[in-house]
Design an enzyme around this catalytic site. Structure first.
Site, PDB file in Angstrom:
ATOM      1  N   CYS A 284       0.845  -1.158   0.078  1.00 40.13           N
ATOM      2  CA  CYS A 284      -0.165  -0.402  -0.019  1.00 40.13           C
ATOM      3  C   CYS A 284       0.945   1.324   0.038  1.00 40.13           C
ATOM      4  O   CYS A 284       0.643   1.738  -0.950  1.00 40.13           O
ATOM      5  CB  CYS A 284      -0.409  -0.134   1.290  1.00 40.13           C
ATOM      6  SG  CYS A 284      -2.326  -1.155   1.463  1.00 40.13           S
TER       7      CYS A 284
HETATM    8  N1  LIG Z   1      -2.820  -5.976   1.717  1.00 37.59           N
HETATM    9  C1  LIG Z   1      -3.597  -4.679   2.621  1.00 37.59           C
HETATM   10  O1  LIG Z   1      -2.760  -4.802   3.526  1.00 37.59           O
HETATM   11  C2  LIG Z   1      -3.923  -4.378   2.053  1.00 37.59           C
HETATM   12  C3  LIG Z   1      -4.950  -3.199   2.683  1.00 37.59           C
HETATM   13  C4  LIG Z   1      -5.504  -1.989   2.770  1.00 37.59           C
HETATM   14  C5  LIG Z   1      -6.176  -2.487   0.802  1.00 37.59           C
HETATM   15  N2  LIG Z   1      -5.425  -2.893   0.044  1.00 37.59           N
HETATM   16  C6  LIG Z   1      -5.707  -2.808  -1.097  1.00 37.59           C
HETATM   17  O2  LIG Z   1      -6.624  -4.493  -1.485  1.00 37.59           O
HETATM   18  C7  LIG Z   1      -6.635  -4.311  -2.953  1.00 37.59           C
HETATM   19  C8  LIG Z   1      -6.046  -5.861  -3.112  1.00 37.59           C
HETATM   20  O3  LIG Z   1      -4.520  -5.922  -2.260  1.00 37.59           O
HETATM   21  P1  LIG Z   1      -4.073  -7.599  -2.076  1.00 37.59           P
HETATM   22  O4  LIG Z   1      -3.289  -7.634  -0.852  1.00 37.59           O
HETATM   23  O5  LIG Z   1      -5.360  -8.271  -0.882  1.00 37.59           O
HETATM   24  O6  LIG Z   1      -3.563  -8.169  -2.560  1.00 37.59           O
HETATM   25  P2  LIG Z   1      -3.626 -10.358  -3.413  1.00 37.59           P
HETATM   26  O7  LIG Z   1      -2.301  -9.995  -4.095  1.00 37.59           O
HETATM   27  O8  LIG Z   1      -3.131 -10.615  -1.664  1.00 37.59           O
HETATM   28  O9  LIG Z   1      -4.836 -10.760  -3.683  1.00 37.59           O
HETATM   29  C9  LIG Z   1      -5.293 -10.026  -4.816  1.00 37.59           C
HETATM   30  C10 LIG Z   1      -5.728 -10.985  -5.424  1.00 37.59           C
HETATM   31  O10 LIG Z   1      -6.890 -11.245  -6.685  1.00 37.59           O
HETATM   32  C11 LIG Z   1      -6.286 -12.758  -6.979  1.00 37.59           C
HETATM   33  N3  LIG Z   1      -6.328 -11.968  -8.593  1.00 37.59           N
HETATM   34  C12 LIG Z   1      -5.750 -11.873  -9.413  1.00 37.59           C
HETATM   35  N4  LIG Z   1      -6.844 -11.081 -10.737  1.00 37.59           N
HETATM   36  C13 LIG Z   1      -8.002 -11.520 -10.596  1.00 37.59           C
HETATM   37  C14 LIG Z   1      -9.114 -11.820 -11.322  1.00 37.59           C
HETATM   38  N5  LIG Z   1      -9.255 -10.818 -12.258  1.00 37.59           N
HETATM   39  N6  LIG Z   1     -10.268 -12.031 -11.111  1.00 37.59           N
HETATM   40  C15 LIG Z   1     -10.069 -12.518  -9.428  1.00 37.59           C
HETATM   41  N7  LIG Z   1      -8.975 -12.824  -8.855  1.00 37.59           N
HETATM   42  C16 LIG Z   1      -8.097 -12.009  -8.853  1.00 37.59           C
HETATM   43  C17 LIG Z   1      -5.227 -12.926  -7.124  1.00 37.59           C
HETATM   44  O11 LIG Z   1      -5.111 -14.585  -7.607  1.00 37.59           O
HETATM   45  C18 LIG Z   1      -4.709 -13.074  -5.647  1.00 37.59           C
HETATM   46  O12 LIG Z   1      -5.865 -13.231  -4.508  1.00 37.59           O
HETATM   47  C19 LIG Z   1      -5.327  -3.707  -3.348  1.00 37.59           C
HETATM   48  O13 LIG Z   1      -5.799  -2.593  -4.405  1.00 37.59           O
HETATM   49  C20 LIG Z   1      -4.890  -3.248  -1.797  1.00 37.59           C
HETATM   50  O14 LIG Z   1      -4.348  -2.085  -2.573  1.00 37.59           O
HETATM   51  C21 LIG Z   1      -4.021  -3.928   0.290  1.00 37.59           C
END
Ligand SMILES: NC(=O)c1ccc[n+]([C@@H]2O[C@H](COP(=O)([O-])OP(=O)(O)OC[C@H]3O[C@@H](n4cnc5c(N)ncnc54)[C@H](O)[C@@H]3O)[C@@H](O)[C@H]2O)c1
Length: 451
Positions: A284
């Protein structure tokens, strides 16, 4: 499936909730809805993750296996790669990645692809919520046109005159505020900001989230909700840069910045402590501010705080490497040819996440200057090839007094709680501490270099 769903429908006792993207954000959210008694389906494009989830296995360290098993067995949670099953869902929450591309510009391909996979399955009365962090305007400018392209409508509107504006489906943005590994604030305790494309969409999303979080905070639009998330992360990024810069000055002036921060933090109002470190990490803070900088260009606007903070934070791994070189030099050794052990590759303490970790950069820079670098991290038994780094075949070195003593220097990059810092200092010739992890160490302080 009720075709005439109204926003109040989402207050309903048992809903079918679909979470797209079962990662650090999507999986805890899915489990929270399951815990609240809803029927949850996790959609992911990664078949390996889907089969692990259906077998009740966790692939994220801080998410207990038992919890997944419990909801798989009670049939409150299952996972699939089959997006046609979205048709059967009431509320669809999008939690896919929003990284930067090679040119450090927003890569919204995952969000776009997800909207395109919802489109053929979109039903009247569906609620769709984007949770992925992104620039203001994404929900209205990217997701909405795709979802409306088959003729269904969710008009952009605000104000009480549009309280009952007709909608074929509902669309909202609600940013995720997950802090992986934070034991004090879990999902249920963190208030959720919600903004709809129009008032009915806002009410539908508020009704849904009110069932799983302690407080829902409505805002007037999806753009306000998108901007709120960026403000939170930019606030962190800028303040971390500020303490990093003050640390550099304090080091030069012979002042202990950590002592200063602790003293300042006793002020009961108007101050919030941020701590310096070896650079920014995680999915992030190093990424999100640049979503806004990019969008700001469309408005002929330069986000100078973001750029400056980025510049300072990006320079921190270089500072660490210089500090190591100087410390070795004091012992009449050179960085070139030295044997170094880096403690902690995860981007922050006690998590199994190395995305954007500054340690990866520090190791690369040390190797580039001729050092032999090894690492230890209880959360990563081995490393692999990544987009910007190749650590294929590198394995975590087990810690013992003998192994620690064999290195010219040990660098504390991540202050995992399991490390015994007394014993690390006692056994090492030199400890370069980027986190003030050794603050309680009393013996052999002359071996410690804070940087
Ligand atoms: N990790 C954090 O602490 C955090 C906190 C707040 C917000 N975010 C935001 O949340 C969002 C997701 O982050 P994350 O950390 O969970 O990412 P991540 O990489 O852990 O998870 C994303 C998941 O989405 C899947 N994916 C990718 N493309 C896809 C598609 N087209 N259809 C279905 N699934 C798909 C991937 O296989 C993966 O399992 C981002 O925008 C991030 O900025 C993350």
């Amino acid at each position: 499936m009720p075709m005439d769903r109204r926003p109040e429908f989402f207050k309903g006792a048992q809903l079918k909730v679909g979470i797209i993207g079962c990662g650090y954000v999507g999986l805890p959210l899915a489990l929270r809805f399951a815990e609240a008694g809803h029927k949850v389906t996790g959609f992911d494009t990664d078949p390996a993750k889907v089969s692990q989830l259906n077998a009740g296995r966790s692939y994220i360290e801080h998410i207990p296996q038992a919890k997944i098993q419990q909801y798989v067995i009670s049939r409150h949670f299952s996972a699939t790669t089959d997006f046609a099953k979205l048709k059967e869902i009431d509320a669809i929450l999008i939690c896919v990645p929003t990284p930067l591309d090679e040119r450090r510009e927003p890569d919204l391909s995952y969000v776009k692809q997800t909207a395109e996979s919802i489109l053929p399955n979109l039903q009247k009365g569906h609620l769709v919520v984007l949770e992925s962090t992104t620039y203001p305007g994404t929900t209205e400018e990217l997701v909405l046109p795709i979802l409306e392209s088959n003729g269904m409508r969710c008009p952009i509107a605000a104000g009480s005159a549009s309280d009952n504006i007709p909608c074929d489906f509902f669309l909202a943005f609600s940013p995720e505020r997950e802090d992986p590994g934070n034991k004090q604030y879990g999902l249920a305790q963190i208030p959720k900001v919600v903004g709809g494309v129009n008032p009915p969409s806002g009410r539908a999303a508020q009704a849904l989230y009110a069932q799983v979080v302690s407080r829902v905070v409505p805002v007037s639009s999806t753009r306000a909700a998108e901007m709120a998330k960026l403000l939170e992360n930019i606030f962190r990024c800028v303040n971390i840069a500020l303490v990093n810069e003050l640390k550099l000055l304090s080091l030069r002036m012979g002042i202990d910045i950590w002592e200063v921060i602790d003293a300042a933090a006793t002020k009961p109002f108007g101050f919030m402590p941020f701590y310096p470190g070896p650079g920014l990490g995680g999915h992030c803070i190093p990424v999100d501010p640049f979503y806004l900088s990019w969008k700001a260009r469309e408005y002929d606007f330069a986000t100078r705080f973001i750029e400056l903070a980025g510049e300072i934070n990006t320079s921190m791994p270089y500072h660490v490497v210089e500090a190591v070189a100087t410390a070795l030099n004091k012992q009449k050794k050179s960085l070139n040819g030295s044997k170094l052990l880096v403690l902690g590759v995860a981007y922050k303490k006690d998590v199994d996440d190395l995305r954007e970790s500054p340690t990866l950069k520090i190791m690369q820079l040390l190797q580039g200057r001729g050092a032999h670098v090894e690492y230890n991290d209880p959360y990563f038994a081995q490393l692999h090839r990544m987009r910007h780094y190749n650590y294929e075949g590198m394995k975590s070195v087990p810690l013992s007094p003998q192994t620690l003593g064999a290195y010219d220097g040990v660098i504390i990059a991540t202050d995992h709680s399991v490390y015994d810092y007394n014993s690390i200092v006692d056994s090492s010739k030199l400890v370069v501490d980027t986190r003030n992890a050794t603050r309680r160490v009393v013996r052999n302080r002359d071996r410690i270099v804070l940087c």
